[in-house]
Design a protein around this motif. Structure first.
Motif, PDB file in Angstrom:
ATOM      1  N   ARG A  36      40.885  59.793  58.990  1.00  0.00           N
ATOM      2  CA  ARG A  36      41.003  59.152  57.994  1.00  0.00           C
ATOM      3  C   ARG A  36      42.107  60.672  56.533  1.00  0.00           C
ATOM      4  N   ARG A  37      42.182  61.410  57.152  1.00  0.00           N
ATOM      5  CA  ARG A  37      42.637  62.314  56.253  1.00  0.00           C
ATOM      6  C   ARG A  37      43.733  62.954  57.017  1.00  0.00           C
ATOM      7  N   GLN A  40      46.342  60.004  55.913  1.00  0.00           N
ATOM      8  CA  GLN A  40      46.681  60.216  54.435  1.00  0.00           C
ATOM      9  C   GLN A  40      47.596  62.173  54.429  1.00  0.00           C
ATOM     10  N   GLU A  44      51.176  61.632  52.515  1.00  0.00           N
ATOM     11  CA  GLU A  44      52.471  62.921  51.841  1.00  0.00           C
ATOM     12  C   GLU A  44      53.291  63.754  52.042  1.00  0.00           C
TER      13      GLU A  44
END
Length: 251
Positions: A36-37, A40, A44
């Motif tokens: 998930r990181r 993200q 970004e």
């Protein structure tokens, strides 16, 4: 272009957008094997540098050829990805599909490259002879935050060949690696051996691991995640360690 948020794909996406503007589209495949990181951070970066990115869902977890975890598992993953990209290209009129393989990958065991050839997916970084080190240097010149990002691979690569890939195992691996990164480790792999976690960190980070507080915190956290045993691989992190068993079998 296939986009993951890693060193190669971020550089490729940035240069493609600078060169082609709206005629380039980054596509990231979201599945349980993508932390998930990482998802993200990839989104970004795309927002920060202004290149369009589309998130699609891929279904490799529904393919027994993938979840049975053969040595060519990556072939089935990349086939699923490239099939999805080919459908987008056909539907929307995109002329070329590309991905981030580079010149340093030549000679490595990469079943995904077979799928790329079958779907006529091009690798511009490899075609012009750019190595990983050169891509990092050029990324730094462009101000990309991935210039010094550690190498990443999908979470499924932490599971030994022949052991099934499950969503539970992927969640455990992701949570365990988050613990180690939050503890300040840079290069991290948690190899998943059923109820045992075999941790790989850079050799220069061994001393940090042996600090009593760090070792205790990591061990306790990984046991809460579900690992009965927590071990440290004394050879340290090295690229392609999951393939070492294949070399031994050939010998």
């Amino acid at each position: 272009m296939a986009y993951s948020g890693g060193v190669d794909s971020v550089f490729l996406a940035k240069v493609a957008h600078d060169t082609l503007k709206e005629e380039a589209l980054a596509v990231i495949a979201d599945s349980p094997s993508l932390p998930r990181r990482e998802l993200q951070e990839a989104l970004e970066i795309a927002e920060q540098f202004g290149f369009p990115v589309r998130v699609i869902k891929t279904e490799e977890m529904g393919d027994a050829n993938y979840t049975s975890n053969p040595s060519n598992r990556c072939y089935f993953c990349k086939s699923e990805l490239f099939e999805s990209l080919a459908e987008i290209a056909k539907r929307e009129g995109w002329q070329t599909i590309v991905y981030g393989e580079n010149a340093s990958d030549v000679g490595d065991y990469r079943p995904g490259a077979v799928a790329a050839k079958e779907y006529q997916v091009r690798a511009p970084l490899k075609e012009v002879g750019l190595t990983k080190m050169e891509i990092r240097e050029l990324s730094a010149e462009l101000g990309l935050p991935t210039a010094d990002k550690p190498a990443m691979a999908c979470l499924s690569s932490r599971i030994p060949y022949g052991e099934p890939v499950t969503e539970e195992a992927l969640r455990m691996i992701e949570a365990a690696e988050n613990v180690l990164r939050d503890a300040g480790f840079y290069e991290v792999r948690v190899r998943h051996h059923k109820n045992m976690a075999r941790i790989e960190v850079g050799a220069e980070e061994f001393q940090k691991f042996f600090e009593e507080e760090v070792r205790g915190t990591v061990t306790q956290a990984l046991r809460k995640i579900g690992y009965a045993y927590v071990t440290l691989d004394l050879q340290g992190y090295r690229r392609g360690s999951a393939n070492e068993v294949l070399v031994k079998l050939k010998e």
